[in-house]
Every structure is written in C-alpha cells, then in structure tokens.
Design an enzyme around this catalytic site. Structure first.
Site, PDB file in Angstrom:
ATOM      1  N   LYS A 251      44.981  10.636 -27.354  1.00 52.51           N
ATOM      2  CA  LYS A 251      45.545  11.981 -27.473  1.00 52.51           C
ATOM      3  C   LYS A 251      47.065  11.916 -27.360  1.00 52.51           C
ATOM      4  O   LYS A 251      47.610  11.086 -26.612  1.00 52.51           O
ATOM      5  CB  LYS A 251      45.035  12.875 -26.333  1.00 52.51           C
ATOM      6  CG  LYS A 251      43.572  13.234 -26.368  1.00 52.51           C
ATOM      7  CD  LYS A 251      43.218  14.071 -25.147  1.00 52.51           C
ATOM      8  CE  LYS A 251      41.754  14.437 -25.091  1.00 52.51           C
ATOM      9  NZ  LYS A 251      41.395  15.452 -26.094  1.00 52.51           N
ATOM     10  N   ASP A 262      38.602  18.173 -18.003  1.00 49.66           N
ATOM     11  CA  ASP A 262      37.536  17.845 -18.954  1.00 49.66           C
ATOM     12  C   ASP A 262      36.181  17.685 -18.260  1.00 49.66           C
ATOM     13  O   ASP A 262      35.176  17.485 -18.928  1.00 49.66           O
ATOM     14  CB  ASP A 262      37.888  16.584 -19.745  1.00 49.66           C
ATOM     15  CG  ASP A 262      37.351  16.636 -21.175  1.00 49.66           C
ATOM     16  OD1 ASP A 262      37.170  17.756 -21.699  1.00 49.66           O
ATOM     17  OD2 ASP A 262      37.102  15.579 -21.765  1.00 49.66           O
ATOM     18  N   ARG A 325      30.239  14.893 -26.225  1.00 50.45           N
ATOM     19  CA  ARG A 325      28.896  15.087 -26.799  1.00 50.45           C
ATOM     20  C   ARG A 325      28.049  13.822 -26.669  1.00 50.45           C
ATOM     21  O   ARG A 325      26.826  13.899 -26.655  1.00 50.45           O
ATOM     22  CB  ARG A 325      29.020  15.538 -28.250  1.00 50.45           C
ATOM     23  CG  ARG A 325      29.589  14.532 -29.208  1.00 50.45           C
ATOM     24  CD  ARG A 325      30.123  15.176 -30.479  1.00 50.45           C
ATOM     25  NE  ARG A 325      31.318  15.960 -30.213  1.00 50.45           N
ATOM     26  CZ  ARG A 325      31.968  16.671 -31.135  1.00 50.45           C
ATOM     27  NH1 ARG A 325      31.516  16.698 -32.382  1.00 50.45           N
ATOM     28  NH2 ARG A 325      33.047  17.352 -30.829  1.00 50.45           N
TER      29      ARG A 325
END
Length: 472
Positions: A251, A262, A325
């Site tokens: 990032k 997060d 995910r």
C-alpha cells in the site's frame, strides 16, 4: 458483573446512582420554546433569553440557582429536520455540561428514542487514554424511568471494547494480543476459547489463514470462542488482520496509515458478543477470528500464486492486498461445517463499500428478504445505519478466473464490494448468511463518536437477533 478486558485503562461507562440531588435537564424544541418560557418564572425566562437560548439542536444553557450554584440546564432539541440530520442529542449536550449528576426533567421529542439517547450519553464518556491524557464527558446521567439500564450499559461496554481494540496500534494489538483480549472477554462471561496457532493451522487445514500470516514475525492464528448451551446457534466471524501492509502489493503510505483498524471486523463481533453474553440471550454463540498480520518477508505469498482453501476451492492471487477475504474464507468454511442457524461475518474489507455508502453506513449482504427487512428496521430504531447491497449472481463470473476456481481480486474494479461478498458466500455454502463490510472509524469528532475506532451494525444486529433467531 462488569467485564474485565485485557486492554489497559478500559473504563466502562455507566449510569449514575439515583439521587434527589440530580440536576434537572429540560429538553426544549424550537416549536415548544415560547410555551416553555411562558411557564417559567421571570428570572429563569430572562436568563434563557439573555443567554441567547433558541433551542437549536445541541444548544446547552446552564441555569443558575438563587445562590449562584448550578440548578439545572436547558438542552435544545431543534426541529424535526435538524434531528433527522444528526444523531445522539443527549451526547452532544453531555459534552458541554459541567461535571455533575443530571436527570431528565422532561420527555424527549417523539421522534427520538430514549434508549438511543441514553446510550449516546454513556458513549460521550468514552476517551482513548492509553498514550495521552484524554477525557470524555464528566456529566453523569441517572437512568430515566422506562429504560433497561443494564441493557444499555451492556451495549456501551461492548462499544467501548470495540473502540479500544481498534484504537490500539498494531505494536500493542497483534494476533497474540487480540487472542488475549478474547480470552479476557471469555473469562468475564464463562465462555471457552481455543486457538490454533502457527504451523498448527496447516496441520488442521487452515491453509489460507496460515499463508496470509506466514511472512510476519507474529504467528497467525484462528481464535475460537464458545458460549451458551441452549437455543439456536449463532456464529460470528470477524476479520482480524491486525495490520495490513498490502503484502507484496504494498500500500502507499496514505493508504497504510489507518491499517491498525483492519481488525475492525473482529473488534465489532467481539463487542456484539459482549452484548449477547452480558444480557444472557438464550442462544449458543460461537465467535471465530482469523488473526494475522499481512507483512512482507521471504515467505510472503505472491501475486500469481494459486492457493488451496480449507474448502478445497483453489484461489488465484491477483492482489496480496485482498487478503481479508482469504482468511475469512477458511474461517467461514470451518463455521458452516457445524451448520449454525445464522452465520454472520464482519470485516473492514473494501474501499468500494466506502465509495458506495460512505464511512457512516455499514453495507450488508443477505439472500433472505425477511432478514434484510428485520435488520433495516432495527438499524433505524437503534440509530445504527446499515444499507443492503446485493449478492448479485450475475457477477459470479467476475470472480472465476479459469486458471483456478476463484480470483481474490477481479480486474476492472467494478462492484468491488459485491464481488468480495460473492467470494465469501462461496465458503458459507448453504448457511443462512449475512456479511457486513464496515469501515470501523469515525473520521472526526461527533456526538458520542470521537475521532477513532467505532462499531457499525452491532447494535442493529443485537436488536434484530430475537426476531432473526426466534428468541423468547
């Protein structure tokens, strides 16, 4: 019993003890202002006028007694339009009132919820003070007649836990510390916790959780809390990525700045779990948290890798920054093996969700119309805004790359929140499933929501559970 959590300086807000010495609070709207002033003695009415009290939303004027001491206060409730545009009127007032004990001396406008306003007042007391001296509101409120004080305090304690976990930086809130916080929560409520750590994840078939966390010095783990022995089974799965560098798809600095949050999905489900356990809902609760740090080192997973999940589905990695995910996939597959009556995941998952609904609204996904209606209703009652996004089946092809069963980051960028939710649904199988894509952060100081970590959707879910699960 007030919970003890493994988070330093966690002061849980509570109501003040009832006392005849509590200072009265008068709630006045712009429409009722003239009538209220006409009913007061000349000194009180004159003071209010001289102080410029117009009953605008959140305006506070303290009232002096004959000896100059504080005798009470006025709180402006504004207009119906101003009340629609803002939340937590009493919290806004509490932040402006001098230290002391107060009690409501008048009813709220009919469009405000007494429970919501009392919750907001309690949360006005919250301040994150681990590293610097910060204080919340010093004004205390006596629980008004007609509210369930224990229930509201349980929601405030759960919210406090969530906020403090999110606000704590990754240096002091890694996977092991998150496990300790869960264990402390379990100890407070007589729950059980089992954790699978490091290489044991591979031995027990949690390959995606291990892969995402294997590059970090701090070992990845799956934390598994269980509570309750009767009633329907509710399983909550929370994303516990304690810091996300983005992995090899690193990032930029601006995007990494808030990545301590997060693990906000984990913090949210733990706050909800406290509400459930503290108020003794008649259900069997399970909380699963895949806790990892997405770091960069020699063993880091790579773009182009194809990984095999617990479920057996293969996943092509097209972006190592779509790691949430992946860890949720193994946890969801594990959860559905037990066939819970309701399976819910919460995660700080996609920027696409923020583009769709902004920071203040938690989008959720469900295939069940009745569940969506119930949750939307309780969210409005709780002043905890959510909005339904679709599991749009036509987009399934977007997460099927051909070289593997699934793609963790479809190209193009369209419908990013939906494709992430569709990815997760593949691992929930036929379970009755809801997914929440939360932001978990208040971007500025607002009534009851100072800048920093915040829960989203948890109070809406807590109020929806009796109907969703048929609890008596």
């Amino acid at each position: 019993m007030q919970p003890h959590f493994a988070v330093p300086n966690l002061a849980v807000p509570t109501f003040a003890a009832a006392t005849d010495a509590a200072l009265p609070l008068h709630i006045v709207t712009e429409r009722t202002l003239d009538a209220w002033l006409a009913e007061q003695d000349g000194a009180t009415a004159g003071w209010a006028r001289s102080m410029g009290f117009r009953a605008s939303w959140g305006q506070v004027v303290v009232l002096p007694g004959p000896d100059g001491s504080l005798s009470g206060a006025l709180i402006g409730a504004g207009t119906p339009k101003s009340r629609q545009r803002q939340r937590f009127l009493l919290a806004a007032a509490a932040a402006k009132l001098p230290e002391g004990t107060y009690a409501l001396a008048s009813e709220l406008p009919a469009d405000l919820s007494l429970e919501v306003e009392c919750f907001g007042w309690l949360m006005a007391q919250y301040a994150f003070d681990r590293y610097a001296k910060n204080t919340g509101a010093k004004a205390r409120l006596v629980a008004p007649d007609g509210v369930d004080a224990a229930r509201i305090e349980a929601m405030a304690a759960g919210e406090t836990f969530t906020r403090t976990l999110i606000n704590t930086p990754a240096e002091h809130m890694g996977p092991a510390e998150l496990q300790e916080a869960v264990e402390s929560l379990a100890e407070a409520h007589g729950a059980e916790v089992r954790s699978i750590v490091g290489a044991d994840l591979l031995a027990q078939n949690f390959p995606l959780i291990h892969t995402v966390g294997r590059a970090a010095e701090r070992a990845p783990r799956l934390i598994d809390l269980r509570w309750g022995s009767e009633g329907p089974m509710l399983t909550l799965v929370g994303k516990g990525v304690c810091f996300d560098t983005g992995g090899l798809n690193l990032k930029p600095g601006a995007s990494m700045a808030l990545m301590k949050k997060d693990m906000g999905g984990a913090a949210n489900v733990l706050g909800l779990a406290h509400m459930i356990m503290a108020t003794g809902l008649k259900l069997r609760l399970r909380v699963l948290i895949p806790a990892v740090e997405n770091a960069i080192s020699g063993p880091a997973f790579r773009p182009g890798d194809i990984l095999t999940s617990r479920k057996g589905l293969t996943v092509e990695i097209n972006n190592t920054d779509a790691e949430g995910r992946l860890v949720l996939a193994d946890a969801l597959a594990f959860a559905q093996e037990e066939t819970p009556d309701l399976l819910i995941s919460m995660a700080t998952l996609t920027g696409a969700a923020r583009v769709a609904v902004g920071a203040d609204i938690a989008p959720f996904f469900t295939d069940r119309e009745g569940d969506a209606v119930t949750l939307s209703s309780t969210a409005q009652d709780a002043a905890d805004p959510v909005w339904r996004l679709p599991f749009h089946d036509a987009y399934e092809a977007m997460i099927e790359p051909g070289i593997a069963d699934l793609d963790n980051a479809p190209a193009g960028g369209f419908a990013g929140a939906i494709t992430a939710a569709l990815f997760l649904r593949r691992f929930a199988d036929e379970a009755r499933y809801m997914h929440f894509d939360v932001f978990g952060w208040s971007q500025s100081n607002q009534p009851a929501r100072p800048k920093g970590g915040v829960s989203q959707g948890t109070r809406a879910l807590y109020q929806a559970l009796p109907e969703l699960l048929g609890l008596s």
